[in-house]
Design an enzyme around this catalytic site. Structure first.
Site, mmCIF file in Angstrom:
data_model
loop_
_atom_site.group_PDB
_atom_site.id
_atom_site.type_symbol
_atom_site.label_atom_id
_atom_site.label_comp_id
_atom_site.label_asym_id
_atom_site.label_seq_id
_atom_site.Cartn_x
_atom_site.Cartn_y
_atom_site.Cartn_z
ATOM 1 N N GLY A 184 1.049 5.307 1.540
ATOM 2 C CA GLY A 184 0.567 6.258 2.521
ATOM 3 C C GLY A 184 1.150 7.625 2.256
ATOM 4 O O GLY A 184 1.873 7.849 1.282
ATOM 5 N N GLY A 185 0.839 8.550 3.143
ATOM 6 C CA GLY A 185 1.297 9.910 2.939
ATOM 7 C C GLY A 185 2.803 10.044 3.058
ATOM 8 O O GLY A 185 3.381 10.999 2.552
ATOM 9 N N ASP A 218 -1.528 9.818 15.341
ATOM 10 C CA ASP A 218 -2.476 9.560 14.243
ATOM 11 C C ASP A 218 -3.200 8.243 14.482
ATOM 12 O O ASP A 218 -3.396 7.449 13.574
ATOM 13 C CB ASP A 218 -1.734 9.518 12.897
ATOM 14 C CG ASP A 218 -2.701 9.512 11.705
ATOM 15 O OD1 ASP A 218 -2.351 8.951 10.657
ATOM 16 O OD2 ASP A 218 -3.822 10.055 11.842
ATOM 17 N N GLY A 227 0.827 -1.206 0.000
ATOM 18 C CA GLY A 227 0.000 0.000 0.000
ATOM 19 C C GLY A 227 0.856 1.249 0.000
ATOM 20 O O GLY A 227 2.073 1.223 0.163
#
Length: 987
Positions: A69-70, A182, A67
């Protein structure tokens, strides 16, 4: 079964495709080079990595993309030094703009690496690639995020229990000096073992980090052009918003320095969402969202579950606007959220004593209500000695004492499953009590039924744990089946099913009936562990107790366990009779569960075991009707029906049945469950029988991967499926690849179970067959003789692999030209197998077919004919007219009759062989042979049956097949041409 020449009788299939064997898969180490290159291309093309990235990071080889992510990409990778699969997160270069940032990142990653806690994902290493990119190598967690898990329905106690694990992970991070910043359900994974791990500390900071330190961008939610919240993208305002807006604390929106209370706020938002199904604060824009948070914690939604009020207040305190108004740390918050009815009772008693004599009806009403509630406390105390910390440690010590490499993986999964079952038992028990004594929604009679059901479930749990506490390697390898066989607790909350139950035993018989049922629970577990003598002894104890009571339901239960035990030791006829007795009695009493079990068992014995197909399928509709609406019961019935149809040779129907069973098992247990993997392996075997070789291999490999995911890469069941794949490759004559698979399977079985274990023996048998097929005769002979020796020495009457090895050794000796010696081995094998299994068992008939092949080589044709005529009707009866064994013997007998000039008797047999081989997945050689032999009979027969025109067409068809086959051996083409030259068909 293929012959050495097109017109001669065929030998025997040496690999037993009817039996399930065990196998396994190496996760990650053997990545296909083409797939690796594709990953490399993807990695190098990522826009956040402006310069080329290697497909390796340190000692970690990238396997697949997980994946984005930021802050970068996450990959599955292989740790070459420690032989394990890991997750590697590669940081964007713009996240670390200067040397100070890189050093800070490295320091914080190393801090997390030192953090060792079961609820925090483990960081193995932080490093830098050859081209300067920073990366983290982390524990690979196989499971699903809490965000995905919460979307399914769960009882509120289970939701709290699962989220509390994440809370303990955050607490551990805080104790180590880290703040997550987060936290949200997407950043916590619930593994397949039930353990929750907090991950993605990409925004983490040290608690002692100065306020002026540069802030990372959010991996959260950003505003769209309209100012609305877009949960699929990211807010990119560095230094202002850190985290995901809907889960962020008010101070994070203001850009304040976060601390542990920031994580506390996010955790409370997440748990509120998990329990209610909705966020505590609404708003379509950031401004609206922040305004809602500043207004303070909302009231508990009326449509949400009725959780204890103290939990609601604990969450609302954690959602306080000002950090100082929240809990001082995660620890007291988690304490307040821990649901312990026993502790609540103690506090209530102390509170009443402290009040003294204070008048007032309101207070007395409150006390009365609380007292009613506390009647339902202490359910967990009933599992003391059944499954508690002491029992867990006891069983863990047993598994740790096993030398097999898969034991630790099995124990991790098994203990987590038992924990979950015990927690669900307590929650179900408490809820059943409250429904009657607190809310008044349920009658006292229904409460009794639910408690009786839960009591039986607790007995099953205790006997299962007892079995695990006495585990050997075989028990450990089947631990998933022991735990998976526990009584489904959902049935104890099903009023309709419980109301259909019969009257309980008389009070004076209750204790004896309970003792009988406990014995039957032990019988079931001992049978699953293949401890048949101990199971029979325990069953006798139950029967002795049964004589003292007149309670018909438990009499049915005893018969059912007796029937299962009889079939397990091969007493099939008696097992069917006992099952039918139980079915009749269960029907009279309307015992639906017993009726379901008895009907399915009768089908399973009559069909796959005894090959009494038509009798078995007579129960088909009844079994399906009884199972309807219960996915796991429907799956079992469809599985049995498919196995029966497969044994009949009805491959299209069998494939459809297996696929339906797989779907139903997936509904009942989840798509990654080991039962689904086994059924997919059966689908592969059917596809292979239909001649769909590529699809069969793909299905086998998918089943192997799925079994790995379910039970772990070192479990013997993975080796079983690799052995099945090896058998398939044998039939496809891909011998080199078959040998590779079988050697891998055997190595796993030897490490896990020992070389002399029956599963390892089956794989050794198949490996010897491959060696024989590859011309490695001396190696094959040595392996067959070793199997014969160990098989003969085995004390277990059920072990007969030595006699199967004799039959296969006979076939090998024929190839080596040692025909007389081969004949001796084949006769011994056929006789011994018949003594063990009965005259119509497929192993016996296979050995006798091998015997006819040797007799044919010795030109003892009268004996060949006599054997074939005796075998053929047995094959039709036990395996069906469409089975390949049946077709082979029919073909062999017809060829003998053809050679003797008995065309009239041979012709209908050859017609049937030809017709069946067009659609049963037969090899090209067999199809050509069928066409040739039929052509010869049609040409030579006298009278109206002669048809030389069709004979020519069949002959041309055979020649066309050989000519078009790219891989047909030249020697076989030459044999066909020689036959054509000598045959008068062209005249």
């Amino acid at each position: 079964m293929a012959s050495d020449s097109p017109s001669r009788p065929e030998g025997v299939a040496d690999a037993n495709d009817e039996d399930a064997v065990t196998c396994r898969h190496q996760d990650g180490a053997d990545t296909d080079r083409g797939a690796q290159r594709a990953i490399e291309v993807r990695v190098r093309s990522r826009i956040f990595a402006p310069k080329a990235m290697a497909v390796r990071f340190g000692r970690f080889t990238v396997l697949d993309e997980l994946g984005q992510g930021g802050m970068g990409m996450v990959y599955a990778a292989y740790d070459e030094e420690l032989d394990r699969k890991v997750a590697v997160k590669v940081l964007r270069e713009d996240e670390l703009p200067n040397e100070e940032s890189r050093l800070r990142f490295q320091r914080e990653a190393q801090t997390q690496a030192r953090l060792s806690h079961p609820n925090v994902v483990t960081v193995h290493e932080v490093g830098e690639s050859d081209d300067g990119q920073m990366f983290l190598a982390m524990e690979f967690v196989r499971g699903e995020s809490l965000d995905a898990w919460r979307r399914r329905e769960h009882p509120w106690p289970e939701i709290v229990r699962v989220y509390l694990q994440a809370g303990r992970g955050l607490l551990a991070a805080h104790d180590a000096g880290l703040v997550h910043r987060d936290f949200k359900p997407h950043n916590a994974m619930r593994g397949e073992d039930g353990v929750v791990k907090v991950l993605d500390f990409g925004l983490a900071r040290s608690l002692d980090e100065p306020e002026s330190a540069p802030l990372a961008e959010s991996e959260g939610t950003r505003l769209t052009s309209s100012g609305r919240v877009n949960s699929a993208s990211f807010l990119t305002v560095p230094g202002i918003v850190l985290g995901t807006p809907r889960f962020m604390s008010p101070e994070q929106h203001e850009g304040a320095v976060p601390d542990a209370r920031t994580d506390q706020y996010s955790f409370c938002v997440a748990l509120w969402q998990g329990l209610t199904g909705e966020m505590p604060f609404g708003g379509e824009t950031i401004e609206e969202l922040v305004e809602a948070k500043r207004a303070g914690a909302p009231s508990w939604p009326s449509r949400a579950p009725a959780v204890p009020r103290r939990m609601v207040e604990a969450l609302r305190r954690g959602l306080a606007v000002a950090p100082d108004d929240r809990w001082p740390s995660m620890e007291p918050l988690l304490e307040a959220l821990t649901w312990d009815p026993g502790r609540r009772r103690q506090r209530w008693v102390l509170g009443v004593l402290g009040v003294g004599v204070l008048g007032g009806g309101g207070l007395m009403a409150q006390v009365l209500a609380t007292a009613q509630s506390e009647r339902c406390s202490g359910a967990e105390q009933q599992l003391v000695g059944v499954w508690d910390d002491a029992r867990r440690e006891e069983v863990a010590a047993v598994f740790q004492g096993l030398t097999t490499p898969f034991a630790s993986e099995v124990w991790d999964k098994t203990s987590a499953e038992l924990d979950a079952y015990a927690d669900d038992w307590v929650a179900t028990h408490t809820e059943a009590c409250r429904a009657t004594t607190v809310r008044g929604e349920q009658s006292a009679q229904m409460l009794d039924l639910r408690m009786s059901c839960l009591s039986r479930a607790a007995v099953d749990l205790r006997t299962t744990v007892d079995m695990l506490a006495d585990a050997d390697v075989d028990v450990a390898s089947n631990a998933h089946d022991f735990v998976g066989g526990l009584r489904p607790l959902a049935r104890c909350s099903d009023p309709q099913a419980l109301s259909a139950a019969v009257e309980p035993p008389r009070p004076e018989d209750e204790e004896t009936v309970a003792a009988i049922r406990e014995s039957l629970s032990r019988v079931r577990n001992l049978r699953r562990a293949a401890r048949f003598d101990a199971a029979a002894t325990e069953l006798e104890h139950a029967k002795v107790r049964l004589a003292a009571v007149d309670y018909r339901p438990v009499q049915v239960e005893v018969k059912l366990q007796q029937a299962h035990l009889l079939s397990a030791v091969g007493e099939y006829d008696e097992s069917v009779e006992v099952s039918l007795d139980a079915l009749e009695e269960a029907s009279a009493l309307r015992l639906w569960d017993a009726m379901r079990d008895a009907t399915a068992h009768v089908m399973g014995v009559l069909g796959p075991e005894q090959r009494r197909f038509e009798e078995a399928l007579q129960y088909r509709r009844v079994a399906l009707g009884l199972a309807r609406g219960r996915a796991q019961d429907e799956a079992r019935v469809q599985d049995i029906i498919a196995a029966t149809l497969r044994a009949q040779g009805k491959y299209d129907e069998a494939e459809a049945g297996y696929r339906l069973a797989a779907d139903l098992y997936a509904q009942a247990y989840g798509a990654e469950h080991h039962k689904v993997a086994f059924v997919r392996s059966n689908v592969a075997s059917v596809l292979e029988a239909k001649g769909k070789d590529a699809e069969a291999q793909a299905e086998h490999r998918a089943a192997i991967s799925q079994m790995e995911a379910s039970l772990g890469p070192r479990h013997p069941s993975v080796a079983t499926l690799r052995d099945r794949l090896g058998v398939t490759l044998i039939k496809l004559e891909e011998y080199e690849e078959a040998e590779t698979e079988l050697r891998a399977a055997l190595e796993m079985q030897v490490q896990a179970l020992g070389r002399e274990h029956s599963q390892a023996a089956a794989t050794r048998q198949h490996l010897a067959i491959v060696l024989r097929s590859r011309g490695k005769y001396e190696e094959a002979e040595a392996e067959f003789r070793a199997l014969i020796e160990t098989g003969d020495e085995a004390q277990d009457a059920e072990v007969f692999y030595g006699d199967l090895a004799r039959a296969n050794l006979g076939s090998l000796l024929v190839r080596m030209g040692r025909h007389e010696e081969a004949l001796v081995q084949q006769r011994i094998a056929a006789k011994r197998l018949e003594e063990r299994l009965g005259p119509n068992h497929h192993h016996v008939l296979g050995a006798r077919i091998n015997l006819t092949s040797v007799l044919y080589q010795l030109e003892r044709l009268d004996e060949v004919e006599a054997e074939s005529r005796d075998i053929l009707p047995r094959l039709v009866e036990s395996m069906g007219p469409d089975h390949r064994y049946t077709t082979a013997v029919r073909s062999n007998l017809a060829v003998l009759l053809l050679d003797k000039g008995e065309f009239a008797e041979a012709l209908p047999m050859l017609e049937e062989v030809y017709a069946r081989r067009q659609n049963d997945g037969s090899t090209l050689e067999m199809r050509v042979e069928g066409a040739q032999n039929l052509a010869q009979a049609l040409w030579k027969i006298e009278g109206p049956a002669r048809d030389r025109g069709r004979a020519k067409v069949l002959n041309e068809e055979a020649w066309r097949l050989w000519r078009e086959a790219e891989d047909s051996p030249q020697v076989l083409r030459d044999q066909l041409q020689e036959w054509l030259d000598e045959n008068p068909l062209g005249e």
